[in-house]
Design a protein around this motif. Structure first.
Motif, PDB file in Angstrom:
ATOM      1  N   ILE A  68       0.638  -1.305  -0.104  1.00 22.97           N
ATOM      2  CA  ILE A  68       0.182   0.017   0.022  1.00 22.97           C
ATOM      3  C   ILE A  68       0.891   1.078  -0.131  1.00 22.97           C
ATOM      4  O   ILE A  68       1.937   1.188   0.668  1.00 22.97           O
ATOM      5  N   SER A  69       0.508   2.162  -0.725  1.00 24.30           N
ATOM      6  CA  SER A  69       1.219   3.482  -0.882  1.00 24.30           C
ATOM      7  C   SER A  69       0.192   4.754  -1.116  1.00 24.30           C
ATOM      8  O   SER A  69      -0.837   4.278  -1.674  1.00 24.30           O
ATOM      9  N   GLN A  70       0.843   5.875  -1.133  1.00 24.21           N
ATOM     10  CA  GLN A  70      -0.249   6.897  -1.493  1.00 24.21           C
ATOM     11  C   GLN A  70       0.935   7.955  -2.435  1.00 24.21           C
ATOM     12  O   GLN A  70       1.903   8.070  -2.019  1.00 24.21           O
ATOM     13  N   ASP A  71       0.091   8.680  -3.008  1.00 17.51           N
ATOM     14  CA  ASP A  71       0.768   9.972  -3.783  1.00 17.51           C
ATOM     15  C   ASP A  71      -0.076  11.039  -3.510  1.00 17.51           C
ATOM     16  O   ASP A  71      -1.069  11.162  -3.917  1.00 17.51           O
ATOM     17  N   ASN A  72       0.529  12.011  -2.655  1.00 15.21           N
ATOM     18  CA  ASN A  72      -0.256  13.215  -2.090  1.00 15.21           C
ATOM     19  C   ASN A  72      -0.716  13.767  -3.154  1.00 15.21           C
ATOM     20  O   ASN A  72      -1.721  14.638  -3.153  1.00 15.21           O
ATOM     21  N   ALA A  73       0.298  14.422  -4.104  1.00 17.27           N
ATOM     22  CA  ALA A  73       0.202  15.228  -5.022  1.00 17.27           C
ATOM     23  C   ALA A  73      -0.937  14.636  -5.935  1.00 17.27           C
ATOM     24  O   ALA A  73      -1.658  15.698  -6.498  1.00 17.27           O
ATOM     25  N   LYS A  74      -1.454  13.487  -6.158  1.00 18.56           N
ATOM     26  CA  LYS A  74      -2.178  12.934  -6.932  1.00 18.56           C
ATOM     27  C   LYS A  74      -3.657  12.778  -6.312  1.00 18.56           C
ATOM     28  O   LYS A  74      -4.663  12.341  -6.813  1.00 18.56           O
ATOM     29  N   ASN A  75      -3.650  12.857  -4.913  1.00 19.29           N
ATOM     30  CA  ASN A  75      -4.641  12.439  -3.991  1.00 19.29           C
ATOM     31  C   ASN A  75      -5.202  10.825  -4.325  1.00 19.29           C
ATOM     32  O   ASN A  75      -6.348  10.898  -4.416  1.00 19.29           O
ATOM     33  N   THR A  76      -4.226  10.202  -4.406  1.00 15.30           N
ATOM     34  CA  THR A  76      -4.378   8.896  -4.945  1.00 15.30           C
ATOM     35  C   THR A  76      -3.707   7.509  -4.067  1.00 15.30           C
ATOM     36  O   THR A  76      -2.447   8.025  -3.454  1.00 15.30           O
ATOM     37  N   LEU A  77      -4.466   6.683  -3.533  1.00 15.78           N
ATOM     38  CA  LEU A  77      -4.093   5.634  -2.687  1.00 15.78           C
ATOM     39  C   LEU A  77      -3.683   4.582  -3.731  1.00 15.78           C
ATOM     40  O   LEU A  77      -4.613   4.208  -4.546  1.00 15.78           O
ATOM     41  N   TYR A  78      -2.872   3.752  -3.561  1.00 13.81           N
ATOM     42  CA  TYR A  78      -2.424   2.557  -4.290  1.00 13.81           C
ATOM     43  C   TYR A  78      -2.600   1.337  -3.742  1.00 13.81           C
ATOM     44  O   TYR A  78      -2.035   1.273  -2.318  1.00 13.81           O
ATOM     45  N   LEU A  79      -2.734   0.188  -4.255  1.00 14.83           N
ATOM     46  CA  LEU A  79      -2.448  -1.141  -3.866  1.00 14.83           C
ATOM     47  C   LEU A  79      -1.615  -2.012  -4.944  1.00 14.83           C
ATOM     48  O   LEU A  79      -2.214  -2.463  -5.890  1.00 14.83           O
ATOM     49  N   GLN A  80      -0.413  -2.061  -4.772  1.00 10.15           N
ATOM     50  CA  GLN A  80       0.389  -2.999  -5.670  1.00 10.15           C
ATOM     51  C   GLN A  80       0.280  -4.474  -5.268  1.00 10.15           C
ATOM     52  O   GLN A  80       0.427  -4.708  -4.306  1.00 10.15           O
ATOM     53  N   MET A  81      -0.278  -5.004  -6.270  1.00  7.12           N
ATOM     54  CA  MET A  81      -0.654  -6.743  -5.915  1.00  7.12           C
ATOM     55  C   MET A  81       0.097  -7.411  -6.710  1.00  7.12           C
ATOM     56  O   MET A  81       0.283  -7.495  -8.080  1.00  7.12           O
TER      57      MET A  81
END
Length: 120
Positions: A68-81
């Motif tokens: 799990i990670s986030q990109d604050n500049a893009k207001n996006t949360l990720y889940l690399q699976m």
């Protein structure tokens, strides 16, 4: 509003990256998380991240495979699976709560609509 994307069908051992665009949520929100729900099962927490990336939490079944990670500049949360397994098949939801992270789905206030992940 939370909008998930990136789901799809993949063979066992393959990878997907889910994204959750968080266009509006309380600035003081402290925990962003991914949950999943398989047919006939309850919604379970998979991974969670304290806002700012200060700490992350994973359920044992996904440790070492999901990130799990986030990109604050893009207001996006990720889940690399990665190294996906058939029992990872589920609808995946992102969620936000204005407090410390919790594995309890009822503790979360804001939810996305979900994205289907199918591993064959």
């Amino acid at each position: 509003q939370l909008v998930e994307s990136g789901g799809g069908e993949v063979q066992a051992g393959g990878s997907l990256r889910l994204a959750c665009l968080a266009s509006a949520y309380p600035a003081e929100s402290k925990c962003m998380a991914w949950f999943r729900q398989s047919p006939g099962k309850g919604r379970e927490g998979v991974a969670a991240l304290v806002t700012g990336g200060r700490s992350t939490h994973y359920v044992d079944a996904v440790k070492g495979r999901l990130t799990i990670s986030q990109d604050n500049a893009k207001n996006t949360l990720y889940l690399q699976m990665d190294s996906l397994k058939p029992n990872d098949t589920a609808v995946y939801y992102c969620a936000v709560r204005d407090a410390f992270c919790s594995p309890n789905k009822d503790a979360y206030t804001y939810w996305g609509q979900g994205t289907q992940v199918t591993v064959s």
